[in-house]
Design an enzyme around this catalytic site. Structure first.
Site, PDB file in Angstrom:
ATOM      1  N   ASP A 168       0.164   2.531  -6.778  1.00 34.31           N
ATOM      2  CA  ASP A 168       1.522   3.299  -6.901  1.00 34.31           C
ATOM      3  C   ASP A 168       2.603   2.631  -6.897  1.00 34.31           C
ATOM      4  OD1 ASP A 168       3.091   5.545  -6.108  1.00 34.31           O
ATOM      5  OD2 ASP A 168       2.589   5.464  -4.054  1.00 34.31           O
ATOM      6  N   ALA A 169       2.851   2.074  -8.235  1.00 38.58           N
ATOM      7  CA  ALA A 169       3.868   1.168  -8.667  1.00 38.58           C
ATOM      8  C   ALA A 169       5.165   1.919  -8.675  1.00 38.58           C
ATOM      9  CB  ALA A 169       3.325   0.189 -10.003  1.00 38.58           C
TER      10      ALA A 169
END
Length: 241
Positions: A168-169
């Site tokens: 979940d960058a």
């Protein structure tokens, strides 16, 4: 995003607080909440959210902590009211803190370097977790569907550069201090996948938080050329699964 009031603190959070005052700092559309308690954080979700696995996130944090700065896990668990993850605070401010957003060129370049550092530091073998296309489709019950099969058919060309992805960058999950990323949070999807599985949401979130026109700065910081084919593939996969 507005912050919920501290009234109605979940019992698990109140137990961890032990008489201290929990301060609500974040919530999302699923009803998940994060509270700060002195130098600790407690993330909480109601029990019905099967797609959230906070004890699993704790396991990933413990593994990643040998290689990269992630929050120290104090404890995690489930009870009748939901699930919770108790961690220690890290230094640094969110990349979307107003002070960082006010310096977009510096912050966006730091985000690119920070994601590259994550990919360089965490070794795929012996990472025990996966976030590849098959795993993402399987988690949504789509592995055996015609749509899922089309994505799987493309993996020989789309899944060629494996790293340990953050999962979940997006910008708020990177902590910045002194013009560099110093910490990583919200690693509940951490796992082996093609690096563009991370680069895609990272690039998309730049527009949400900094406005248009910053993708080249990010990619320069990361040290990679734009791959339009993979970007399109992983954008569609992100929306699907």
């Amino acid at each position: 995003m507005s912050v919920p009031p501290v009234t109605g603190v979940p019992p698990a959070v109140a137990r961890i607080a032990g008489g201290r005052t929990p301060v609500a700092v974040w919530h999302n559309e699923l009803g998940g909440r994060t509270y700060r308690i002195d130098d600790d954080y407690v993330k909480w979700f109601a029990g019905e959210h099967w797609e959230i696995d906070l004890p699993g996130e704790a396991e990933r944090m413990r593994w990643a902590s040998a290689f990269a700065p992630v929050p120290q896990v104090v404890a995690a668990g489930r009870d009748d009211g939901g699930q919770w993850l108790h961690t220690k605070a890290l230094p640094g401010e969110s990349a979307v803190h107003p002070d960082n957003v006010a310096e977009p060129e510096q912050t966006v370049a730091a985000l690119g370097r920070g994601l590259r550092r994550w990919h360089d530091l965490l070794p795929p073998p012996p990472c025990p977790h996966r976030w590849d296309v098959r795993e993402r489709l399987r988690a949504r019950g789509m592995e055996q569907t015609p749509v899922g099969q089309r994505y799987l058919d493309a993996t020989p060309t789309m899944e060629t550069d494996l790293v340990v992805c953050h999962g979940d960058a997006c910008n708020p999950n990177f902590l910045v201090r002194g013009g560099e990323v110093v910490g990583y949070v919200d690693v509940g999807r951490l796992g082996i996948a093609d690096r563009w599985a991370d680069l895609t949401p990272a690039l998309a979130s730049l527009t949400w938080n900094f406005g248009r026109g910053w993708q080249a700065t990010f990619l320069d910081g990361y040290g990679i050329a734009r791959d339009a084919e993979k970007l399109d593939y992983y954008s569609r996969l992100w929306d699907l699964a």
